[in-house]
Scaffold this active site. Sequence first.
Site, PDB file in Angstrom:
ATOM      1  N   GLU A 121       0.887  -1.176   0.000  1.00  0.00           N
ATOM      2  CA  GLU A 121       0.000   0.000   0.000  1.00  0.00           C
ATOM      3  C   GLU A 121       0.918   1.217   0.000  1.00  0.00           C
ATOM      4  OE1 GLU A 121      -3.169  -0.320  -0.375  1.00  0.00           O
ATOM      5  OE2 GLU A 121      -3.327  -2.469  -0.010  1.00  0.00           O
ATOM      6  N   CYS A 162      -2.256   9.377   2.313  1.00  0.00           N
ATOM      7  CA  CYS A 162      -1.867   8.670   1.083  1.00  0.00           C
ATOM      8  C   CYS A 162      -2.753   9.088  -0.086  1.00  0.00           C
ATOM      9  CB  CYS A 162      -1.967   7.168   1.302  1.00  0.00           C
ATOM     10  SG  CYS A 162      -3.584   6.626   1.870  1.00  0.00           S
TER      11      CYS A 162
HETATM   12  N1  NAD Z   1      -1.619   3.127   0.046  1.00  0.00           N
HETATM   13  C1  NAD Z   1      -1.921   3.304   1.327  1.00  0.00           C
HETATM   14  O1  NAD Z   1      -2.897   2.761   1.839  1.00  0.00           O
HETATM   15  C2  NAD Z   1      -1.063   4.166   2.186  1.00  0.00           C
HETATM   16  C3  NAD Z   1      -1.496   4.486   3.477  1.00  0.00           C
HETATM   17  C4  NAD Z   1      -0.695   5.299   4.260  1.00  0.00           C
HETATM   18  C5  NAD Z   1       0.503   5.784   3.751  1.00  0.00           C
HETATM   19  N2  NAD Z   1       0.892   5.476   2.498  1.00  0.00           N
HETATM   20  C6  NAD Z   1       2.121   6.030   1.936  1.00  0.00           C
HETATM   21  O2  NAD Z   1       3.172   5.862   2.876  1.00  0.00           O
HETATM   22  C7  NAD Z   1       4.102   6.937   2.786  1.00  0.00           C
HETATM   23  C8  NAD Z   1       4.317   7.519   4.165  1.00  0.00           C
HETATM   24  O3  NAD Z   1       4.804   6.566   5.005  1.00  0.00           O
HETATM   25  P1  NAD Z   1       6.352   6.427   5.376  1.00  0.00           P
HETATM   26  O4  NAD Z   1       6.997   5.400   4.528  1.00  0.00           O
HETATM   27  O5  NAD Z   1       6.932   7.788   5.394  1.00  0.00           O
HETATM   28  O6  NAD Z   1       6.110   5.883   6.835  1.00  0.00           O
HETATM   29  P2  NAD Z   1       7.141   5.391   7.919  1.00  0.00           P
HETATM   30  O7  NAD Z   1       8.354   6.238   7.924  1.00  0.00           O
HETATM   31  O8  NAD Z   1       6.334   5.254   9.135  1.00  0.00           O
HETATM   32  O9  NAD Z   1       7.620   3.956   7.379  1.00  0.00           O
HETATM   33  C9  NAD Z   1       6.731   2.895   7.152  1.00  0.00           C
HETATM   34  C10 NAD Z   1       7.297   1.623   7.742  1.00  0.00           C
HETATM   35  O10 NAD Z   1       8.461   1.227   7.021  1.00  0.00           O
HETATM   36  C11 NAD Z   1       9.489   0.887   7.953  1.00  0.00           C
HETATM   37  N3  NAD Z   1      10.793   1.128   7.340  1.00  0.00           N
HETATM   38  C12 NAD Z   1      11.395   2.323   7.144  1.00  0.00           C
HETATM   39  N4  NAD Z   1      12.581   2.154   6.537  1.00  0.00           N
HETATM   40  C13 NAD Z   1      12.736   0.833   6.338  1.00  0.00           C
HETATM   41  C14 NAD Z   1      13.738   0.019   5.741  1.00  0.00           C
HETATM   42  N5  NAD Z   1      14.829   0.559   5.211  1.00  0.00           N
HETATM   43  N6  NAD Z   1      13.559  -1.302   5.701  1.00  0.00           N
HETATM   44  C15 NAD Z   1      12.434  -1.856   6.211  1.00  0.00           C
HETATM   45  N7  NAD Z   1      11.444  -1.138   6.792  1.00  0.00           N
HETATM   46  C16 NAD Z   1      11.592   0.173   6.859  1.00  0.00           C
HETATM   47  C17 NAD Z   1       9.202   1.764   9.145  1.00  0.00           C
HETATM   48  O11 NAD Z   1       9.790   1.251  10.305  1.00  0.00           O
HETATM   49  C18 NAD Z   1       7.700   1.792   9.197  1.00  0.00           C
HETATM   50  O12 NAD Z   1       7.169   0.732   9.950  1.00  0.00           O
HETATM   51  C19 NAD Z   1       3.494   7.917   1.815  1.00  0.00           C
HETATM   52  O13 NAD Z   1       4.077   7.729   0.563  1.00  0.00           O
HETATM   53  C20 NAD Z   1       2.027   7.517   1.793  1.00  0.00           C
HETATM   54  O14 NAD Z   1       1.375   7.893   0.604  1.00  0.00           O
HETATM   55  C21 NAD Z   1       0.145   4.659   1.712  1.00  0.00           C
HETATM   56  C1  LIG Z   2     -27.379  12.036  11.395  1.00  0.00           C
HETATM   57  C2  LIG Z   2     -28.363  12.293  10.289  1.00  0.00           C
HETATM   58  C3  LIG Z   2     -28.100  13.181   9.271  1.00  0.00           C
HETATM   59  C4  LIG Z   2     -26.807  13.857   9.179  1.00  0.00           C
HETATM   60  C5  LIG Z   2     -25.677  13.255   8.848  1.00  0.00           C
HETATM   61  C6  LIG Z   2     -24.388  13.905   8.710  1.00  0.00           C
HETATM   62  C7  LIG Z   2     -24.296  15.367   8.896  1.00  0.00           C
HETATM   63  C8  LIG Z   2     -23.316  13.199   8.412  1.00  0.00           C
HETATM   64  C9  LIG Z   2     -21.984  13.710   8.158  1.00  0.00           C
HETATM   65  C10 LIG Z   2     -20.953  12.835   8.033  1.00  0.00           C
HETATM   66  C11 LIG Z   2     -19.605  13.181   7.674  1.00  0.00           C
HETATM   67  C12 LIG Z   2     -19.243  14.535   7.293  1.00  0.00           C
HETATM   68  C13 LIG Z   2     -18.662  12.184   7.677  1.00  0.00           C
HETATM   69  C14 LIG Z   2     -17.312  12.325   7.288  1.00  0.00           C
HETATM   70  C15 LIG Z   2     -16.489  11.259   7.347  1.00  0.00           C
HETATM   71  C16 LIG Z   2     -15.159  11.284   6.833  1.00  0.00           C
HETATM   72  C17 LIG Z   2     -14.401  10.193   6.716  1.00  0.00           C
HETATM   73  C18 LIG Z   2     -14.867   8.914   7.236  1.00  0.00           C
HETATM   74  C19 LIG Z   2     -13.117  10.289   6.054  1.00  0.00           C
HETATM   75  C20 LIG Z   2     -12.238   9.304   6.000  1.00  0.00           C
HETATM   76  C21 LIG Z   2     -10.975   9.453   5.355  1.00  0.00           C
HETATM   77  C22 LIG Z   2      -9.946   8.606   5.551  1.00  0.00           C
HETATM   78  C23 LIG Z   2     -10.119   7.468   6.442  1.00  0.00           C
HETATM   79  C24 LIG Z   2      -8.682   8.801   4.869  1.00  0.00           C
HETATM   80  C25 LIG Z   2      -7.639   7.987   5.006  1.00  0.00           C
HETATM   81  C26 LIG Z   2      -6.418   8.220   4.325  1.00  0.00           C
HETATM   82  C27 LIG Z   2      -5.301   7.423   4.450  1.00  0.00           C
HETATM   83  C28 LIG Z   2      -5.218   6.207   5.264  1.00  0.00           C
HETATM   84  C29 LIG Z   2      -4.107   7.769   3.730  1.00  0.00           C
HETATM   85  O1  LIG Z   2      -2.963   7.623   4.195  1.00  0.00           O
HETATM   86  C30 LIG Z   2     -29.104  13.485   8.199  1.00  0.00           C
HETATM   87  C31 LIG Z   2     -29.211  14.980   8.076  1.00  0.00           C
HETATM   88  C32 LIG Z   2     -28.641  12.867   6.893  1.00  0.00           C
HETATM   89  C33 LIG Z   2     -30.483  12.948   8.537  1.00  0.00           C
HETATM   90  C34 LIG Z   2     -30.459  11.582   9.118  1.00  0.00           C
HETATM   91  C35 LIG Z   2     -29.649  11.569  10.395  1.00  0.00           C
END
Ligand code: NAD
Ligand SMILES: CC1=C(/C=C/C(C)=C/C=C/C(C)=C/C=C/C=C(C)/C=C/C=C(C)/C=C/C=C(\C)C=O)C(C)(C)CCC1
Length: 562
Positions: A257, A294
Site C-alpha cells: 500500500e 496517502c
Molecule cells: N496506500 C496506502 O494505503 C497508504 C497508506 C498510508 C501511507 N501510504 C504512503 O506511505 C508513505 C508515508 O509513510 P512512510 O513510509 O513515510 O512511513 P514510515 O516512515 O512510518 O515507514 C513505514 C514503515 O516502514 C518501515 N521502514 C522504514 N525504513 C525501512 C527500511 N529501510 N527497511 C524496512 N522497513 C523500513 C518503518 O519502520 C515503518 O514501519 C506515503 O508515501 C504515503 O502515501 C500509503
Molecule cells: C445524522 C443524520 C443526518 C446527518 C448526517 C451527517 C451530517 C453526516 C456527516 C458525516 C460526515 C461529514 C462524515 C465524514 C467522514 C469522513 C471520513 C470517514 C473520512 C475518512 C478518510 C480517511 C479514512 C482517509 C484515510 C487516508 C489514508 C489512510 C491515507 O494515508 C441526516 C441529516 C442525513 C439525517 C439523518 C440523520
Amino acid sequence: MAAPNRPQKASKGSSKGAAKGSTKESFVDLKTQTQAQESVLQYTKLTDIPGGVQRLHDTFHDTQKTHSIQYRLNQLRNVYFKLKDNKEQLAEALVKDFGRVAAETRILELTGCLNEITHIMANLHKWIKPEAVKDLPINMITNPVYIERIPLGVVLVISSFNYPLLVSLSPIVGAIAAGNVVVFKPSESTPHFSQLYTKLLTEALDDDIFFTVNGAIPETTKVLEQKFDKIMYTGNNIVGTIIAKKAAETLTPVILELGGKSPAFVLSDTLDKDLKTIARRIVWGRFTNGGQSCVAVDYVLVHETRKAKLVQEIIGILKDEFYPNITKDNENYTHLIHDRSFGNLKKILEATSGKVVYGGDTDSSSRYISPTVIDNVDWDDSTMKGEIFGPILPILTYSDLKVALKKLTSTHDTPLAQYIFTSGSTSRAKNPEIDTILRTVRSGGTMINDVLMHFALRAAPFGGIGNSGQGAYHGWYTFRQFTHERTTVEQQLWNEFALKSRYPPFTEAKIKLVESSQADYNGRVWFGRTGNVAINGPGALFSTWTGIAGIAALVYYFAGTL
Ligand SMILES: NC(=O)c1ccc[n+]([C@@H]2O[C@H](COP(=O)([O-])OP(=O)(O)OC[C@H]3O[C@@H](n4cnc5c(N)ncnc54)[C@H](O)[C@@H]3O)[C@@H](O)[C@H]2O)c1
Ligand SMILES: CC1=C(/C=C/C(C)=C/C=C/C(C)=C/C=C/C=C(C)/C=C/C=C(C)/C=C/C=C(\C)C=O)C(C)(C)CCC1
C-alpha cells in the site's frame, strides 16, 4: 512463553480527557525527536525477534487454535473494547507525536477502526462458509465441489505513521479473523502512539497469536529475515521496493500500500456557484493531517477558464473558514512528522517556480509549514517531482484535457486516487470528460465531486495500482487477502464405471466420451467466425446444455458402443 517485548504496564488513563482540549505544549520538539523516539518507544531487542516469530509459527502449526471461529471472534472482541476504552489516550499520543489534531484521529481513524472490527465480526460466519462451486462439468456433477478459505499462517504487517491505526488495524484484525497469527511492526515515527498501541494490542490479544516488533531499520531488517506466509507493507515506495525484493527471495507474497500523486481535476463545466464547495473539498483533501494522507489531493488540474475563481475560493476557505489567522499553535492543524519531511518540503518551497499565493510560512522547531497554495505551476516544477505528502497545494491549468492527460500519464501514472469535480453529470456514461479521464488514468480509486472518503468504505476494496501499490483490503477484501482459496472436490468411488473412460488403453469411443463430458461447448458455440460476438454470452446457462449433451453421451456410451 511470555512475549519478549511486552511493554511495561503504563499508568492507565494518565492522559485521560486530554485529547479534546490538547494544545501543542507537549508536542515533541525537532531537536529531541530522535532521542524521544527511543526513550518513549521500547525497541524490541534484535535477539528476541526470531524467538517471537517462531512462537507464532509454533502456535499456528502445532496448536491450530486459530481454526476455531469462536476463538477468532473473541480475539476481535477484545481488540474492539481495548480501542474503544482508550480512544482519548490514543488520540493524545498522536498529539504528542506530531501535533496530530485529536479530532482528526477521532473522525478519520478511530470510528473507522471500530466499524471495521464490527463489520468483520458481523460477517465472519458468512465469509468462512465454504463456497459451493456451480457450473460443474458433467464428470463432476455428482460431487460436492467447494472453495474453502484457509488461513495462510504467519502474517507480517508493517505500517506507516500517517494513519497508524487505520492502516494497521484492518490487516491485523482481518488476518486474525481469517485464522492467521500476526507479527506487527508499527512505525517508529510515532513513538508515543506505537508504545501505547503495542501495550493495548498485547493486552487484548493472545500472546500465542500476536507479536509486536518495535524499532527502526535494524529491527525491521531482522524481522524480514524471518519466514512469513504473507507480508503487508504500508508506506513509501522506496521501502516498498526493499520489502518486495526481500520477500521475493523466499517467494513470500506481498501486499503493498504505497503513495502517489493523486490529482484533482476541476472541469470546464464547473459553475461559479459550485466552486466554493469544490474548493472546500479540495482544501480538506489536501490539508487534513497536515497533508500527510496517502490519498491526499496532491495537485489540482483546473481548466484555464475556472482557475482564477477556484484559486480565490481556495484561499477564502483557508483564510476565512478552516484556519483563520493561522499560526504554528493552531489546534486544528497537524504538523509534519519529522525533520526529514520538513526539510524536503522546505526545499520544494524554495525551489518552486510557481507563485506562492497563500501561506509559505515555516517553523522548523515544531515542524510547521502553513497551508500553502502555489499558482502557475508547470509539470517540471519542484512540486511535481514526486508525492508532496505535506501542506502544499500546486495549481496547474489545462486548456486541452487530452494534452493534460498525456502529460499526467507520462509523468505520474497510476496514482492511488483521482478526483474529478464537475457541475455536470457525475456519471461517466453521461459525462464524456469523466469517461475520458477514467479511461486514460488508471488509479487505485476514484471519487467524483469528493475526496478521501472512499478510504473509509469497509465493504469496498482499497488499494493501489502500479506505482501506488498492489493488493486491496478492507473488510471482506482483507479477509480474502489473508486466506488461500482452496478448491476441494469430494469425489465418489461408486462412479468408477463412468470415470474409467479416462484410463488407458484409449479407444475412440472413450476419447469422445471424455471429450463430451468435459468440453463446455461441444462445438456448439454461440458466436460465429465473423461478425461481432454477442456481448451477453450464455454464461452458466450454457453448461446446462453441456450437461444434457454429456448425459446423452453417457447413454450412448452405455448403450453398447464399447
Ligand atoms: N496506500 C496506502 O494505503 C497508504 C497508506 C498510508 C501511507 N501510504 C504512503 O506511505 C508513505 C508515508 O509513510 P512512510 O513510509 O513515510 O512511513 P514510515 O516512515 O512510518 O515507514 C513505514 C514503515 O516502514 C518501515 N521502514 C522504514 N525504513 C525501512 C527500511 N529501510 N527497511 C524496512 N522497513 C523500513 C518503518 O519502520 C515503518 O514501519 C506515503 O508515501 C504515503 O502515501 C500509503
Ligand atoms: C445524522 C443524520 C443526518 C446527518 C448526517 C451527517 C451530517 C453526516 C456527516 C458525516 C460526515 C461529514 C462524515 C465524514 C467522514 C469522513 C471520513 C470517514 C473520512 C475518512 C478518510 C480517511 C479514512 C482517509 C484515510 C487516508 C489514508 C489512510 C491515507 O494515508 C441526516 C441529516 C442525513 C439525517 C439523518 C440523520
